[in-house]
Design a protein around this motif. Structure first.
Motif, mmCIF file in Angstrom:
data_model
loop_
_atom_site.group_PDB
_atom_site.id
_atom_site.type_symbol
_atom_site.label_atom_id
_atom_site.label_comp_id
_atom_site.label_asym_id
_atom_site.label_seq_id
_atom_site.Cartn_x
_atom_site.Cartn_y
_atom_site.Cartn_z
ATOM 1 N N ARG A 67 47.721 33.731 50.959
ATOM 2 C CA ARG A 67 46.848 35.432 51.704
ATOM 3 C C ARG A 67 46.417 36.400 50.812
ATOM 4 O O ARG A 67 48.462 36.760 50.966
ATOM 5 C CB ARG A 67 46.513 35.117 53.485
ATOM 6 N N ASP A 68 45.531 37.076 51.330
ATOM 7 C CA ASP A 68 45.962 39.010 50.678
ATOM 8 C C ASP A 68 46.269 38.917 49.607
ATOM 9 O O ASP A 68 47.367 39.634 49.215
ATOM 10 C CB ASP A 68 46.592 39.665 51.916
ATOM 11 N N VAL A 69 45.511 38.325 48.573
ATOM 12 C CA VAL A 69 46.103 38.192 46.666
ATOM 13 C C VAL A 69 45.765 39.625 46.403
ATOM 14 O O VAL A 69 44.574 39.832 46.314
ATOM 15 C CB VAL A 69 46.224 37.060 46.230
ATOM 16 N N ASP A 70 46.259 40.362 46.080
ATOM 17 C CA ASP A 70 45.896 41.605 45.492
ATOM 18 C C ASP A 70 46.640 41.770 43.695
ATOM 19 O O ASP A 70 47.200 41.778 43.838
ATOM 20 C CB ASP A 70 46.511 42.394 46.359
ATOM 21 N N PRO A 71 45.674 41.383 43.086
ATOM 22 C CA PRO A 71 45.943 41.304 41.472
ATOM 23 C C PRO A 71 47.122 43.185 40.898
ATOM 24 O O PRO A 71 47.293 43.273 40.091
ATOM 25 C CB PRO A 71 44.605 40.561 40.488
ATOM 26 N N GLY A 72 45.730 43.545 41.570
ATOM 27 C CA GLY A 72 46.164 45.867 41.341
ATOM 28 C C GLY A 72 45.841 45.936 39.953
ATOM 29 O O GLY A 72 44.952 44.573 39.705
ATOM 30 N N ALA A 75 47.331 42.998 36.854
ATOM 31 C CA ALA A 75 47.283 41.937 37.428
ATOM 32 C C ALA A 75 48.783 41.368 36.676
ATOM 33 O O ALA A 75 49.628 40.071 37.750
ATOM 34 C CB ALA A 75 46.196 40.957 36.819
ATOM 35 N N ALA A 78 51.428 42.126 39.019
ATOM 36 C CA ALA A 78 51.206 40.672 40.506
ATOM 37 C C ALA A 78 51.456 39.787 40.437
ATOM 38 O O ALA A 78 52.220 39.538 41.361
ATOM 39 C CB ALA A 78 50.005 41.773 40.572
ATOM 40 N N TRP A 82 54.283 37.589 42.457
ATOM 41 C CA TRP A 82 53.727 36.315 43.169
ATOM 42 C C TRP A 82 54.613 35.094 42.667
ATOM 43 O O TRP A 82 54.709 34.800 43.852
ATOM 44 C CB TRP A 82 51.973 36.514 43.690
ATOM 45 N N THR A 124 43.593 33.657 40.555
ATOM 46 C CA THR A 124 42.713 34.807 40.614
ATOM 47 C C THR A 124 42.926 35.880 39.905
ATOM 48 O O THR A 124 43.062 37.170 39.479
ATOM 49 C CB THR A 124 42.954 35.204 41.942
ATOM 50 N N PHE A 125 45.015 35.608 39.390
ATOM 51 C CA PHE A 125 45.315 36.358 38.948
ATOM 52 C C PHE A 125 44.909 36.439 37.533
ATOM 53 O O PHE A 125 44.494 37.322 36.483
ATOM 54 C CB PHE A 125 46.946 36.028 39.336
ATOM 55 N N ALA A 128 42.065 38.315 36.897
ATOM 56 C CA ALA A 128 41.797 39.760 36.573
ATOM 57 C C ALA A 128 42.493 40.275 36.007
ATOM 58 O O ALA A 128 42.450 41.203 34.809
ATOM 59 C CB ALA A 128 42.631 40.075 38.445
#
Length: 197
Positions: A67-72, A75, A78, A82, A124-125, A128
Motif C-alpha cells: 500500500r502507498d508505494v511512492d517511488p519518489g 526510484a 526508494a 522497499w 511501479t518502481f 518510475a
C-alpha cells in the motif's frame, strides 16, 4: 460487545500474533490471546482456526507492504528501501511456516494473490525508475521477483540480515541504469555551450 471494542480486540490479536510468529517456534493460540490481553474465546470469535489467524496476519501485512508505494524523485533509492521491507515481510514468517505449507497444499492461500501484488509494486518502481533514469528500461517485474524469491529461499531459516542486504544490493545494482538520471540529461540539454575564446 460494541463494534469499536470488537475491532480493537481484533487489531490487538493481529499485532500479538504477528509478534509471536516473528519470534519463531510454534506459539499457542492461548499465548497469543493472553499477550493481546483478551480471552481465548475472543480469539476464536474472530479467528475460528489457527489457519484463519495466520491468513489474517499475512493478509494484513501484505496489504501494508503493497500500500502507498511512492517511488519518489529517485526510484532506485526508494526501491532499495522497499526491498528491506519486503525482506522483513518474508523472513519473519518462520512461525507460520508449517501452517503455510498446509494452506498452500489445500489451496487456501490462492486468493491472496501474493505474487501478483508484489509484481505490481515492483512494476511501479521499474516504470518510475525508467522514467527518471535511475533504473534500466525494459526489465520485467516478474524477473526481478523471481530473483528475490530465489534469494529468500536460499536464506530460508537463516537470520543473516547483513547477507540479505548484500544480496538485495546486487539485485538493485543489476537493475540500475548506466545512463545519467533524467534530470542530469535535461540539464545537459538546456545548458548553453560557451563559445571558444
Amino acid at each position: 460487545m460494541p463494534r469499536a471494542d470488537a475491532e480493537r480486540n481484533r487489531a490487538r490479536l493481529l499485532e500479538s500474533a504477528a509478534r509471536a510468529f516473528q519470534a519463531g517456534g510454534d506459539p499457542t493460540l492461548e499465548k497469543i490471546a493472553r499477550d493481546a490481553g483478551v480471552g481465548i474465546g475472543t480469539l476464536y470469535r474472530h479467528f475460528p482456526t489457527r489457519e484463519a489467524l495466520v491468513e489474517a496476519v499475512y493478509r494484513t501485512e501484505l496489504e501494508a507492504l503493497c500500500r502507498d508505494v511512492d517511488p519518489g524523485p529517485h526510484a532506485a533509492t526508494a526501491f532499495r528501501a522497499w526491498l528491506d521491507r519486503y525482506a522483513e515481510f518474508v523472513l519473519t514468517k518462520r512461525g507460520m511456516a508449517d501452517t503455510f505449507r498446509a494452506m498452500v497444499a489445500d489451496g487456501s492461500l490462492t486468493s491472496l494473490r501474493t505474487r501478483e501484488q508484489v509484481d505490481a509494486v515492483v512494476g511501479t518502481f521499474l516504470t518510475a525508475g525508467a522514467a527518471d533514469g535511475s533504473l534500466r528500461p525494459g526489465i520485467e517485474p516478474d524477473d526481478v521477483v523471481t530473483l528475490l524469491v530465489g534469494t529468500f529461499v536460499t536464506l530460508q531459516g537463516a537470520d543473516d540480515r547483513a547477507r540479505t542486504g548484500r544480496l538485495l544490493d546486487l539485485v538493485v545494482c543489476a537493475a540500475r541504469s548506466t545512463s545519467p538520471p533524467a534530470a542530469s540529461r535535461t540539464t545537459a540539454r538546456t545548458t548553453p555551450r560557451r563559445s571558444p575564446a
